[in-house]
Structure formats: C-alpha cells, structure tokens
Design a protein around this motif. Structure first.
Motif, PDB file in Angstrom:
ATOM      1  N   PRO A 157      27.486  13.488  29.815  1.00 48.59           N
ATOM      2  CA  PRO A 157      28.805  12.848  29.894  1.00 48.59           C
ATOM      3  C   PRO A 157      29.152  12.467  31.328  1.00 48.59           C
ATOM      4  CG  PRO A 157      29.060  15.211  29.699  1.00 48.59           C
ATOM      5  CD  PRO A 157      27.593  14.946  29.567  1.00 48.59           C
ATOM      6  N   SER A 158      30.016  11.475  31.486  1.00 47.08           N
ATOM      7  CA  SER A 158      30.329  10.954  32.813  1.00 47.08           C
ATOM      8  C   SER A 158      31.034  11.978  33.689  1.00 47.08           C
ATOM      9  CB  SER A 158      31.197   9.697  32.685  1.00 47.08           C
ATOM     10  OG  SER A 158      32.390   9.986  31.968  1.00 47.08           O
ATOM     11  N   GLN A 159      31.829  12.878  33.093  1.00 47.56           N
ATOM     12  CA  GLN A 159      32.566  13.857  33.894  1.00 47.56           C
ATOM     13  C   GLN A 159      31.653  14.909  34.505  1.00 47.56           C
ATOM     14  OE1 GLN A 159      33.073  13.207  30.719  1.00 47.56           O
ATOM     15  NE2 GLN A 159      33.198  15.046  29.445  1.00 47.56           N
ATOM     16  N   ALA A 160      30.418  15.003  34.015  1.00 45.09           N
ATOM     17  CA  ALA A 160      29.472  15.982  34.555  1.00 45.09           C
ATOM     18  C   ALA A 160      28.475  15.339  35.503  1.00 45.09           C
ATOM     19  CB  ALA A 160      28.732  16.672  33.414  1.00 45.09           C
ATOM     20  N   ALA A 161      28.784  14.124  35.972  1.00 38.98           N
ATOM     21  CA  ALA A 161      27.833  13.390  36.803  1.00 38.98           C
ATOM     22  C   ALA A 161      27.567  14.080  38.133  1.00 38.98           C
ATOM     23  CB  ALA A 161      28.345  11.970  37.047  1.00 38.98           C
ATOM     24  N   GLY A 162      28.526  14.882  38.618  1.00 40.77           N
ATOM     25  CA  GLY A 162      28.324  15.578  39.878  1.00 40.77           C
ATOM     26  C   GLY A 162      27.684  16.942  39.724  1.00 40.77           C
ATOM     27  N   ASN A 163      27.293  17.297  38.517  1.00 43.57           N
ATOM     28  CA  ASN A 163      26.667  18.589  38.247  1.00 43.57           C
ATOM     29  C   ASN A 163      25.294  18.660  38.913  1.00 43.57           C
ATOM     30  OD1 ASN A 163      25.270  20.781  36.900  1.00 43.57           O
ATOM     31  ND2 ASN A 163      26.924  20.734  35.387  1.00 43.57           N
ATOM     32  N   PRO A 164      24.953  19.781  39.574  1.00 49.22           N
ATOM     33  CA  PRO A 164      23.627  19.895  40.205  1.00 49.22           C
ATOM     34  C   PRO A 164      22.470  19.726  39.229  1.00 49.22           C
ATOM     35  CG  PRO A 164      25.099  21.626  40.985  1.00 49.22           C
ATOM     36  CD  PRO A 164      25.815  20.941  39.866  1.00 49.22           C
ATOM     37  N   ALA A 165      22.722  19.966  37.935  1.00 51.18           N
ATOM     38  CA  ALA A 165      21.656  19.788  36.948  1.00 51.18           C
ATOM     39  C   ALA A 165      21.214  18.333  36.841  1.00 51.18           C
ATOM     40  CB  ALA A 165      22.121  20.300  35.584  1.00 51.18           C
ATOM     41  N   VAL A 166      22.038  17.406  37.353  1.00 54.88           N
ATOM     42  CA  VAL A 166      21.670  15.989  37.333  1.00 54.88           C
ATOM     43  C   VAL A 166      20.387  15.764  38.128  1.00 54.88           C
ATOM     44  CG1 VAL A 166      22.378  13.679  38.075  1.00 54.88           C
ATOM     45  CG2 VAL A 166      24.026  15.189  36.977  1.00 54.88           C
ATOM     46  N   ILE A 167      20.224  16.488  39.230  1.00 52.50           N
ATOM     47  CA  ILE A 167      19.029  16.326  40.066  1.00 52.50           C
ATOM     48  C   ILE A 167      17.778  16.703  39.277  1.00 52.50           C
ATOM     49  CG2 ILE A 167      17.900  17.048  42.198  1.00 52.50           C
ATOM     50  CD1 ILE A 167      20.661  17.618  43.353  1.00 52.50           C
ATOM     51  N   ALA A 168      17.860  17.831  38.556  1.00 56.60           N
ATOM     52  CA  ALA A 168      16.716  18.250  37.738  1.00 56.60           C
ATOM     53  C   ALA A 168      16.437  17.246  36.629  1.00 56.60           C
ATOM     54  CB  ALA A 168      16.983  19.632  37.153  1.00 56.60           C
ATOM     55  N   LEU A 169      17.498  16.698  36.038  1.00 57.63           N
ATOM     56  CA  LEU A 169      17.327  15.711  34.971  1.00 57.63           C
ATOM     57  C   LEU A 169      16.676  14.441  35.509  1.00 57.63           C
ATOM     58  CD1 LEU A 169      17.773  14.735  32.086  1.00 57.63           C
ATOM     59  CD2 LEU A 169      20.104  14.085  32.727  1.00 57.63           C
ATOM     60  N   LEU A 170      17.103  13.981  36.686  1.00 59.39           N
ATOM     61  CA  LEU A 170      16.519  12.777  37.280  1.00 59.39           C
ATOM     62  C   LEU A 170      15.050  12.993  37.633  1.00 59.39           C
ATOM     63  CD1 LEU A 170      19.456  11.619  39.589  1.00 59.39           C
ATOM     64  CD2 LEU A 170      18.714  10.564  37.447  1.00 59.39           C
ATOM     65  N   ASP A 171      14.713  14.179  38.129  1.00 60.56           N
ATOM     66  CA  ASP A 171      13.310  14.484  38.416  1.00 60.56           C
ATOM     67  C   ASP A 171      12.480  14.464  37.134  1.00 60.56           C
ATOM     68  OD1 ASP A 171      13.744  14.728  41.117  1.00 60.56           O
ATOM     69  OD2 ASP A 171      13.983  16.909  41.082  1.00 60.56           O
ATOM     70  N   HIS A 172      13.060  14.984  36.063  1.00 54.28           N
ATOM     71  CA  HIS A 172      12.371  14.989  34.773  1.00 54.28           C
ATOM     72  C   HIS A 172      12.152  13.560  34.268  1.00 54.28           C
ATOM     73  CE1 HIS A 172      11.126  16.240  30.808  1.00 54.28           C
ATOM     74  NE2 HIS A 172      12.165  15.645  30.240  1.00 54.28           N
ATOM     75  N   LEU A 173      13.166  12.706  34.398  1.00 52.84           N
ATOM     76  CA  LEU A 173      13.044  11.315  33.961  1.00 52.84           C
ATOM     77  C   LEU A 173      12.052  10.548  34.839  1.00 52.84           C
ATOM     78  CD1 LEU A 173      16.796  10.488  33.199  1.00 52.84           C
ATOM     79  CD2 LEU A 173      14.983  11.045  31.566  1.00 52.84           C
ATOM     80  N   ALA A 174      12.011  10.887  36.128  1.00 52.94           N
ATOM     81  CA  ALA A 174      11.034  10.252  37.018  1.00 52.94           C
ATOM     82  C   ALA A 174       9.611  10.623  36.609  1.00 52.94           C
ATOM     83  CB  ALA A 174      11.302  10.661  38.466  1.00 52.94           C
ATOM     84  N   TRP A 175       9.416  11.883  36.203  1.00 57.92           N
ATOM     85  CA  TRP A 175       8.101  12.325  35.738  1.00 57.92           C
ATOM     86  C   TRP A 175       7.684  11.555  34.487  1.00 57.92           C
ATOM     87  CZ3 TRP A 175       4.290  15.514  37.500  1.00 57.92           C
ATOM     88  CH2 TRP A 175       3.328  15.918  36.582  1.00 57.92           C
ATOM     89  N   GLU A 176       8.618  11.386  33.560  1.00 56.86           N
ATOM     90  CA  GLU A 176       8.321  10.633  32.344  1.00 56.86           C
ATOM     91  C   GLU A 176       8.065   9.158  32.660  1.00 56.86           C
ATOM     92  OE1 GLU A 176       7.738  11.437  29.276  1.00 56.86           O
ATOM     93  OE2 GLU A 176       8.004  13.585  29.620  1.00 56.86           O
TER      94      GLU A 176
END
Length: 278
Positions: free
Chosen positions: A48-67
């Motif tokens: 969700p957009s309100q969680a965009a500043g959550n530190p977990a976003v970094i892990a998610l972006l790294d995961h998407l970069a791997w894919e």
C-alpha cells in the motif's frame, strides 16, 4: 527483525513480490513487468502507498531486482512523484535519477486546423535509422543508457518535412487512454501547430484520452501543450537501477599483430637503381 518475502508468479513477463517487516505486519506488494524484446523491467506498482517509507521496501526492491535478472533484464526502471516518501528507500536500494518529466492530460477534442507543411504518419521499419539518429541527437546519454531505445521497436507516429524526420512520438495504448512520449527537434519553429496536428491524428486513430509525457530535456514543449487546454499533474521522477556492471575489455587487433611480427625489409630506391644503370 528479518523481512519475510513471498511472491505471486503470474507469467514470465510479470511478477508480484511480497515483503513483511515481521509476521504480524501488513504485507508490501510490488509488481514488475517486462515487454518482449526489451532489456529492462519496469515497476508496475508498490502497495500500500502509506507503507512506502517502510524499510521492508528496500528488501522488496532487492527481491524484484533479483527476479528481473532472472528474466534477462539489464536495468530496473521505476517512476514516482517528486515528493514521494519512498524516494529515499529507492536510493538506498541502488536506484538513481536519470530524468524528470511532466504528465499532461488532454481530453478528446478537435484542435484547430493548422497550416503545417509536413505530415504525421505511422512509423515504419524504414524509418528506424532516421529515428535513431534523431533520438541520439536530442536525448541525453544518461537517458539513452537507462531506456535503451536501440533495442526495441517503437510504435507511434513520425513527422517528416521535405523527406527529413524532425519529430516522432511513441504511443503506448491502454484501456484508460493512450500514453505519448514525444521527441521533437529544437529547430521546429511552430511546436503548437506540430502538437495540435499530432493530437488530432491520435484522436482519430484511438478516440481515447491522451496522456503526454514531456521530459525535462524537451521542457520547451510545455507551453505549447498548455495552449491545448491540457491538465497537468505532479512532476515525476524516473529512476533506474543497473543490474549489470560495465567492464572495459581490451579490443584485439589481429592485423596489427601480424604487421608487427613480420617487419618490412628496406629496399633500394628507384633513383639509386637508375644511377647504377647509367
């Protein structure tokens, strides 16, 4: 606490990843998609957009970069508002800004007829060389390295005057409208007439609402689009994460090695040969 990752695998060209800061927190979702023939994946959404500043976003972006790498992508592209809270997370995940743009919304209308000498027509394979020459002369190298226009087929319209391609617009059609990215040579003296005729052509072809993206290196087009009674939105930041590392490789020159290995022997000059005969 570690981040929990998951995914929804839709097909090879689309992928949705999940991330949770802990087991009790709400999940973050991010989608990537990749068009056939392209060398880059694009971020479809982050929710969700309100969680965009959550530190977990970094892990998610790294995961998407791997894919993205698993799909053969060389770059990972994203787009967001200038004041987006997630910008810092993207920067920490290895993304960098390669340009900014303004999005204009143009409702279906009939622009006034202009006395434009040239004509907009659909791009063809024969226009590829001219299109690339115009693209390389107008678009900054930083943008070229991120989007890689040379590696994909551009669908859209081209404007020619006296046999020379002076502008083209890439068209991306969707259910809610058509998205246009124009590239116009700065020698065009009537940008309003040029864009007005192009909008009329697109309206006839699609009948959909037009969204036009004007990059910062083409910002002089904004005043012409504003005259078309277009509505503007917040400025967008375009980001890229390069997934491969450039490495300089020595270019071998076999001809030079052959010449160096077989030196030439000096011979008597023609003048000396003539003198000996005399």
């Amino acid at each position: 606490m570690g981040t929990v990752l998951g995914y929804f695998r839709l097909d090879f060209s689309s992928y949705i990843g999940l991330a949770k800061e802990n087991k009790s927190s709400l999940p973050l979702m991010g989608q990537i998609y990749m068009h056939i023939g392209e060398e880059a994946t694009r971020l479809g959404f982050l929710a969700p957009s309100q969680a965009a500043g959550n530190p977990a976003v970094i892990a998610l972006l790294d995961h998407l970069a791997w894919e993205s790498c698993n799909r053969g992508a060389f770059r990972f592209l994203a787009e967001m508002d200038e004041d987006e809270k997630a910008f810092e997370c993207f920067r920490m995940a290895g993304f960098s800004v390669y340009t900014r743009q303004q999005i204009w919304k143009i409702q279906n209308s009939n622009p006034a007829t202009s006395d434009l000498q040239g004509e907009w027509r659909p791009l063809q394979s024969l226009d590829t060389r001219e299109l690339q020459n115009l693209y390389h002369s107008i678009v900054p190298p930083l943008v070229q390295g991120a989007e890689g226009l040379d590696k994909r087929i551009v669908q859209g319209l081209g404007y020619k005057l006296n046999g020379e391609l002076l502008a083209f617009v890439e068209m991306i059609s969707g259910p809610n409208g058509v998205y246009l990215i124009p590239v116009v040579h700065p020698n065009m003296r009537e940008p309003h007439a040029l864009l007005s005729s192009m909008v009329k052509k697109v309206n006839i072809q699609t009948g959909k609402t037009i969204f036009m993206a004007v990059r910062d290196y083409q910002s002089w087009l904004n005043s012409a689009i504003e005259d078309l009674n277009a509505e503007t939105s917040a400025r967008k930041v375009l980001l890229v994460k390069h997934l491969v590392r450039r490495q300089k490789v020595e270019a071998l020159n076999p001809i030079r090695k052959v010449l160096e290995a077989h030196g030439t022997e000096p011979s008597a000059t023609i003048v000396q040969h003539i003198r000996r005969k005399k």
